[in-house]
Write an enzyme that holds these catalytic residues in place. Structure first.
Site, PDB file in Angstrom:
ATOM      1  N   THR A   1       8.359 -17.683 -17.648  1.00  0.00           N
ATOM      2  CA  THR A   1       8.584 -17.148 -18.220  1.00  0.00           C
ATOM      3  C   THR A   1       8.119 -15.536 -18.175  1.00  0.00           C
ATOM      4  O   THR A   1       6.851 -15.369 -17.842  1.00  0.00           O
ATOM      5  CB  THR A   1       8.383 -17.215 -19.932  1.00  0.00           C
TER       6      THR A   1
ATOM      7  N   GLN B   1       0.981  -1.246  -0.081  1.00  0.00           N
ATOM      8  CA  GLN B   1       0.162  -0.219   0.151  1.00  0.00           C
ATOM      9  C   GLN B   1       0.746   1.443  -0.097  1.00  0.00           C
ATOM     10  O   GLN B   1       0.078   2.516   0.175  1.00  0.00           O
ATOM     11  CB  GLN B   1      -0.552   0.086   1.507  1.00  0.00           C
TER      12      GLN B   1
ATOM     13  N   HIS C   1      -0.233  -2.969  -8.720  1.00  0.00           N
ATOM     14  CA  HIS C   1      -1.129  -2.119  -9.868  1.00  0.00           C
ATOM     15  C   HIS C   1      -2.171  -1.266  -8.264  1.00  0.00           C
ATOM     16  O   HIS C   1      -2.916  -0.560  -8.645  1.00  0.00           O
ATOM     17  CB  HIS C   1      -2.328  -3.217  -9.611  1.00  0.00           C
TER      18      HIS C   1
ATOM     19  N   CYS D   1     -10.229  -7.433  -1.308  1.00  0.00           N
ATOM     20  CA  CYS D   1      -8.875  -8.224  -1.651  1.00  0.00           C
ATOM     21  C   CYS D   1      -9.713  -9.656  -1.872  1.00  0.00           C
ATOM     22  O   CYS D   1      -9.743 -10.609  -2.971  1.00  0.00           O
ATOM     23  CB  CYS D   1      -7.395  -8.667  -1.406  1.00  0.00           C
TER      24      CYS D   1
HETATM   25  N1  PLP Z   1      -1.018  -6.745   0.653  1.00  0.00           N
HETATM   26  C1  PLP Z   1      -1.420  -5.634   0.801  1.00  0.00           C
HETATM   27  C2  PLP Z   1      -0.981  -4.157   1.965  1.00  0.00           C
HETATM   28  C3  PLP Z   1      -2.471  -5.447   0.140  1.00  0.00           C
HETATM   29  O1  PLP Z   1      -3.331  -4.516  -0.276  1.00  0.00           O
HETATM   30  C4  PLP Z   1      -2.497  -6.396  -0.755  1.00  0.00           C
HETATM   31  C5  PLP Z   1      -3.910  -6.017  -1.907  1.00  0.00           C
HETATM   32  O2  PLP Z   1      -4.823  -5.605  -2.164  1.00  0.00           O
HETATM   33  C6  PLP Z   1      -1.920  -7.731  -1.295  1.00  0.00           C
HETATM   34  C7  PLP Z   1      -0.875  -7.652  -0.574  1.00  0.00           C
HETATM   35  C8  PLP Z   1      -1.965  -7.961  -2.521  1.00  0.00           C
HETATM   36  O3  PLP Z   1      -1.373  -7.714  -3.632  1.00  0.00           O
HETATM   37  P1  PLP Z   1      -1.871  -8.559  -4.915  1.00  0.00           P
HETATM   38  O4  PLP Z   1      -3.094  -7.856  -5.014  1.00  0.00           O
HETATM   39  O5  PLP Z   1      -0.707  -7.673  -5.690  1.00  0.00           O
HETATM   40  O6  PLP Z   1      -1.586  -9.650  -4.105  1.00  0.00           O
END
Ligand code: PLP
Length: 381
Positions: free
Chosen positions: A239, A181, A203, A328
């Site tokens: 790859t 973050q 992203h 997430c």
């Molecule tokens: N760690 C934190 C603090 C996140 O906010 C997120 C995604 O929201 C992740 C890890 C996971 O990242 P990714 O979406 O690239 O797997």
């Protein structure tokens, strides 16, 4: 009449920067060789891969060889835990109960192999440094500390510099930070921060989805999570996702080119949202203090007069993209292990507004007006 859409869910993901799209499109179209091939096309691809690594390392003040490309923040986090347990052979993990599931859930598979201890948190969600010191003093064993720089649901911002310094003052202690973050949103120098490992994901800073990296200080013997053709010096086979990696390097360059003024702008947005919400709805509360909070995140606890179940849906109907807890996991309304730590009354709803440098103060004002409409409509029913 077209309604203006407001995207305040940048902690879930950010729009890809136009310049990043250009770099990625160019790479996809023109640099299509496999970086492992020895012919001219493979060499072009290898050159772009290593140039991307060099760019990222320069920004973060570390060696190019300390940046290992992965598919995302989740993979970086999983890989470092795997390495800590199986290669370093740590006996104990110190962490927090509010880590992202990519650490919190991933750690569960090691419960019978290592001792896992959750550190005490301050009321604003930051790690209690005294408790960290006490835990480190309490036992002399190989210890892996993993603490996120900023929490994705609340925005609680840890003093990771201080945490790393404390950890490195103890022998046999390794420190990792999930910086997903904060990477691209706050200044990060691995020359100044004595971290051993750090995770990042493109992203979250206007790069593409499905690409990230793991910083590993002086990697020599890294235990791979993914085994195969020995890419990334054997640490991470597969790859390479070259166009996304080149885009990530560009995204980090863009994200850090004007960091000071971007942080100022983001804080203005956050403070304005906070004060406007407080003025309109005096009972509203916030999950973090104004100070120890990431500039991109504002998590508000809405008072019971808002329809808890319907709030996010009603905001969406008004063209506001925001989130209730971590987006997430597929069901964004799922009970959150993070919020469970903070004794929020069951009838209240937490909504996370998260900003990017592309948002503006007009959107903040419009968003607060629309929230007021939601309230007046639900009262009228
Ligand atoms: N760690 C934190 C603090 C996140 O906010 C997120 C995604 O929201 C992740 C890890 C996971 O990242 P990714 O979406 O690239 O797997």
């Amino acid at each position: 009449m077209n309604k203006q859409l407001i995207y305040f869910d940048n902690a879930a993901t950010t729009p890809v920067h136009e310049e990043v799209i250009k770099v990625m499109t160019d790479s996809l179209r023109n640099i299509y060789g496999n970086p492992s091939s020895t012919h001219y096309s493979g060499r072009d691809a290898k050159a772009q891969l290593e140039e991307s690594r060099r760019k990222i390392a320069k920004i973060l003040e570390c060696k190019p060889g300390e940046i290992l490309f992965t598919s995302c923040g989740t993979e970086s986090n999983n890989a470092v835990l795997h390495h800590a347990v199986h290669q370093i052979g740590v006996q104990r993990v110190l962490t927090t109960a509010i880590e992202h599931p990519a650490i919190y859930n991933a750690l569960k598979q090691y419960e019978d192999k290592v001792e896992i201890k959750f550190l005490q948190l301050n009321p604003d969600g930051t790690v209690n440094l005294e408790n960290l010191k006490l835990e480190l003093e309490s036992k002399n064993c190989k210890t892996f500390v993993t603490i996120m720089h900023a929490n994705n649901e609340m925005g609680a911002l840890n003093d990771i510099q201080k945490i790393a310094e404390v950890c490195k003052s103890f022998p046999d202690t390794y420190i990792h930070s999930d910086m997903v973050q904060t990477m691209g949103h706050l200044p990060v120098s691995f020359a100044a921060m004595p971290l051993d490992f750090a995770s990042a994901s493109a992203h979250k800073f206007h790069g593409a989805k499905g690409v990230g990296f793991l910083f590993v200080r002086q990697p020599n013997q890294l235990l791979p999570l993914i085994t195969g053709g020995s890419q990334e010096r054997g640490f991470r086979s597969g790859t390479e996702n070259l166009s996304a990696i080149a885009g990530m390097a560009k995204a980090l360059e863009l994200a850090t080119s004007d960091l000071e003024s971007d942080i100022k702008h983001l804080n203005e947005l956050r403070f304005s949202m906070r004060s406007k919400l407080k003025t309109k709805f005096p009972q509203i509360k916030f999950l973090t203090s104004e100070e120890n909070s990431l500039c991109t995140v504002l998590s508000a606890i809405f008072p019971p007069e808002f329809d808890k179940e319907m709030l996010l849906f009603q905001l969406d109907m008004k063209g506001i993209a925001c989130s209730g807890g971590s987006a997430c996991s597929s069901g964004a309304n799922k009970a959150s292990h993070v919020l469970a730590q903070f004794h929020i009354p069951a009838e209240c709803k937490v909504v996370r507004f998260s900003f990017s440098k592309f948002n503006n103060l007009d959107e903040i004002a419009l968003c607060v007006d629309r929230i007021a409409e939601v309230l007046s409509e639900s009262v009228a029913q």
